[in-house]
Write a protein that holds these residues in place. Structure first.
Motif, PDB file in Angstrom:
ATOM      1  N   VAL A  16       0.863  -1.180   0.000  1.00 26.34           N
ATOM      2  CA  VAL A  16       0.000   0.000   0.000  1.00 26.34           C
ATOM      3  C   VAL A  16       0.898   1.227   0.000  1.00 26.34           C
ATOM      4  N   THR A  17       0.401   2.286  -0.605  1.00 26.47           N
ATOM      5  CA  THR A  17       1.128   3.556  -0.628  1.00 26.47           C
ATOM      6  C   THR A  17       0.483   4.507   0.371  1.00 26.47           C
ATOM      7  N   ALA A  18       1.093   5.651   0.538  1.00 28.85           N
ATOM      8  CA  ALA A  18       0.540   6.650   1.456  1.00 28.85           C
ATOM      9  C   ALA A  18      -0.859   7.075   1.006  1.00 28.85           C
ATOM     10  N   ALA A  19      -1.065   7.199  -0.291  1.00 28.91           N
ATOM     11  CA  ALA A  19      -2.388   7.579  -0.795  1.00 28.91           C
ATOM     12  C   ALA A  19      -3.426   6.519  -0.451  1.00 28.91           C
ATOM     13  N   ASP A  20      -3.043   5.242  -0.555  1.00 19.36           N
ATOM     14  CA  ASP A  20      -3.947   4.149  -0.191  1.00 19.36           C
ATOM     15  C   ASP A  20      -4.294   4.209   1.294  1.00 19.36           C
ATOM     16  N   VAL A  21      -3.279   4.413   2.120  1.00 18.15           N
ATOM     17  CA  VAL A  21      -3.485   4.478   3.563  1.00 18.15           C
ATOM     18  C   VAL A  21      -4.389   5.646   3.920  1.00 18.15           C
ATOM     19  N   MET A  22      -4.177   6.779   3.272  1.00 20.55           N
ATOM     20  CA  MET A  22      -5.009   7.954   3.535  1.00 20.55           C
ATOM     21  C   MET A  22      -6.471   7.659   3.211  1.00 20.55           C
ATOM     22  N   GLU A  23      -6.716   6.978   2.115  1.00 19.77           N
ATOM     23  CA  GLU A  23      -8.087   6.664   1.724  1.00 19.77           C
ATOM     24  C   GLU A  23      -8.705   5.619   2.650  1.00 19.77           C
ATOM     25  N   LEU A  24      -7.951   4.597   2.992  1.00 20.05           N
ATOM     26  CA  LEU A  24      -8.490   3.508   3.814  1.00 20.05           C
ATOM     27  C   LEU A  24      -8.730   3.920   5.263  1.00 20.05           C
ATOM     28  N   LEU A  25      -7.850   4.754   5.806  1.00 24.12           N
ATOM     29  CA  LEU A  25      -7.976   5.152   7.207  1.00 24.12           C
ATOM     30  C   LEU A  25      -8.626   6.516   7.391  1.00 24.12           C
ATOM     31  N   THR A  72       2.237   5.694   9.763  1.00 25.17           N
ATOM     32  CA  THR A  72       1.698   4.333   9.764  1.00 25.17           C
ATOM     33  C   THR A  72       2.564   3.406   8.918  1.00 25.17           C
ATOM     34  N   ILE A  73       3.001   3.871   7.769  1.00 27.10           N
ATOM     35  CA  ILE A  73       3.860   3.074   6.884  1.00 27.10           C
ATOM     36  C   ILE A  73       5.177   2.756   7.583  1.00 27.10           C
ATOM     37  N   ARG A  74       5.753   3.745   8.262  1.00 24.89           N
ATOM     38  CA  ARG A  74       7.010   3.499   8.990  1.00 24.89           C
ATOM     39  C   ARG A  74       6.809   2.452  10.084  1.00 24.89           C
ATOM     40  N   GLU A  75       5.690   2.519  10.802  1.00 24.60           N
ATOM     41  CA  GLU A  75       5.407   1.549  11.862  1.00 24.60           C
ATOM     42  C   GLU A  75       5.260   0.135  11.296  1.00 24.60           C
ATOM     43  N   ILE A  76       4.576   0.017  10.171  1.00 21.84           N
ATOM     44  CA  ILE A  76       4.384  -1.294   9.553  1.00 21.84           C
ATOM     45  C   ILE A  76       5.716  -1.847   9.057  1.00 21.84           C
ATOM     46  N   ASN A  77       6.532  -1.008   8.432  1.00 19.52           N
ATOM     47  CA  ASN A  77       7.839  -1.472   7.958  1.00 19.52           C
ATOM     48  C   ASN A  77       8.747  -1.864   9.124  1.00 19.52           C
ATOM     49  N   ARG A  78       8.667  -1.128  10.216  1.00 19.55           N
ATOM     50  CA  ARG A  78       9.454  -1.468  11.402  1.00 19.55           C
ATOM     51  C   ARG A  78       9.002  -2.817  11.971  1.00 19.55           C
ATOM     52  N   ALA A  79       7.691  -3.033  12.032  1.00 17.94           N
ATOM     53  CA  ALA A  79       7.153  -4.300  12.535  1.00 17.94           C
ATOM     54  C   ALA A  79       7.560  -5.454  11.623  1.00 17.94           C
ATOM     55  N   ALA A  80       7.554  -5.218  10.313  1.00 15.44           N
ATOM     56  CA  ALA A  80       7.965  -6.254   9.362  1.00 15.44           C
ATOM     57  C   ALA A  80       9.430  -6.613   9.559  1.00 15.44           C
ATOM     58  N   THR A  81      10.275  -5.608   9.706  1.00 17.21           N
ATOM     59  CA  THR A  81      11.705  -5.851   9.910  1.00 17.21           C
ATOM     60  C   THR A  81      11.946  -6.596  11.216  1.00 17.21           C
ATOM     61  N   ASP A  82      11.256  -6.191  12.273  1.00 17.32           N
ATOM     62  CA  ASP A  82      11.425  -6.836  13.573  1.00 17.32           C
ATOM     63  C   ASP A  82      11.013  -8.302  13.551  1.00 17.32           C
ATOM     64  N   PHE A 142      -0.630  -4.502   6.894  1.00 19.52           N
ATOM     65  CA  PHE A 142      -1.526  -3.352   7.061  1.00 19.52           C
ATOM     66  C   PHE A 142      -2.957  -3.815   7.313  1.00 19.52           C
ATOM     67  N   ALA A 143      -3.450  -4.719   6.466  1.00 18.99           N
ATOM     68  CA  ALA A 143      -4.828  -5.196   6.586  1.00 18.99           C
ATOM     69  C   ALA A 143      -5.055  -5.888   7.931  1.00 18.99           C
ATOM     70  N   GLU A 144      -4.078  -6.684   8.350  1.00 15.17           N
ATOM     71  CA  GLU A 144      -4.204  -7.396   9.626  1.00 15.17           C
ATOM     72  C   GLU A 144      -4.183  -6.428  10.806  1.00 15.17           C
ATOM     73  N   LYS A 145      -3.285  -5.468  10.768  1.00 17.05           N
ATOM     74  CA  LYS A 145      -3.136  -4.521  11.872  1.00 17.05           C
ATOM     75  C   LYS A 145      -4.399  -3.695  12.097  1.00 17.05           C
ATOM     76  N   PHE A 146      -5.044  -3.286  11.008  1.00 15.83           N
ATOM     77  CA  PHE A 146      -6.208  -2.418  11.121  1.00 15.83           C
ATOM     78  C   PHE A 146      -7.538  -3.152  10.953  1.00 15.83           C
ATOM     79  N   GLY A 147      -7.489  -4.459  10.753  1.00 19.41           N
ATOM     80  CA  GLY A 147      -8.712  -5.245  10.634  1.00 19.41           C
ATOM     81  C   GLY A 147      -9.533  -4.909   9.402  1.00 19.41           C
ATOM     82  N   ILE A 148      -8.852  -4.535   8.340  1.00 20.78           N
ATOM     83  CA  ILE A 148      -9.529  -4.207   7.084  1.00 20.78           C
ATOM     84  C   ILE A 148      -9.463  -5.436   6.185  1.00 20.78           C
TER      85      ILE A 148
END
Length: 84
Positions: free
Chosen positions: A19-28, A38-48, A64-70
């Motif tokens: 997802v891109t920032a534009a996608d996140v803006m529309e979905l949330l 939000t993108i930075r948090e998801i990438n950090r969680a993925a790396t961890d 992203f979908a799992e974290k926000f239940g979308i």
């Protein structure tokens, strides 16, 4: 045209796995700064967790979908709509 899509040797359309920032803006329904945060948090969680983290401005759509239940169908619809 449908016959061409199923012809031997023809590759199917690629699947976008981020997802891109534009996608996140529309979905949330958030602003640009929150989308990038939000993108930075998801990438950090993925790396961890040892998963692949995308570059700047993109995040794994499955995390992203799992974290926000979308539902993934909704996320895919927004991504496909942005592709045009």
């Amino acid at each position: 045209m449908a016959a061409l899509a199923t012809a031997p040797g023809v590759l199917r359309a690629s699947v976008t796995t981020y997802v891109t920032a534009a996608d996140v803006m529309e979905l949330l329904g958030c602003k640009e700064n929150k989308a990038y945060q939000t993108i930075r948090e998801i990438n950090r969680a993925a790396t961890d967790s040892g998963q692949f983290a995308y570059g700047r401005g993109k995040a794994n759509k499955y995390i992203f979908a799992e974290k926000f239940g979308i539902p993934l169908d909704v996320v895919n619809a927004v991504i496909d709509r942005d592709k045009g």
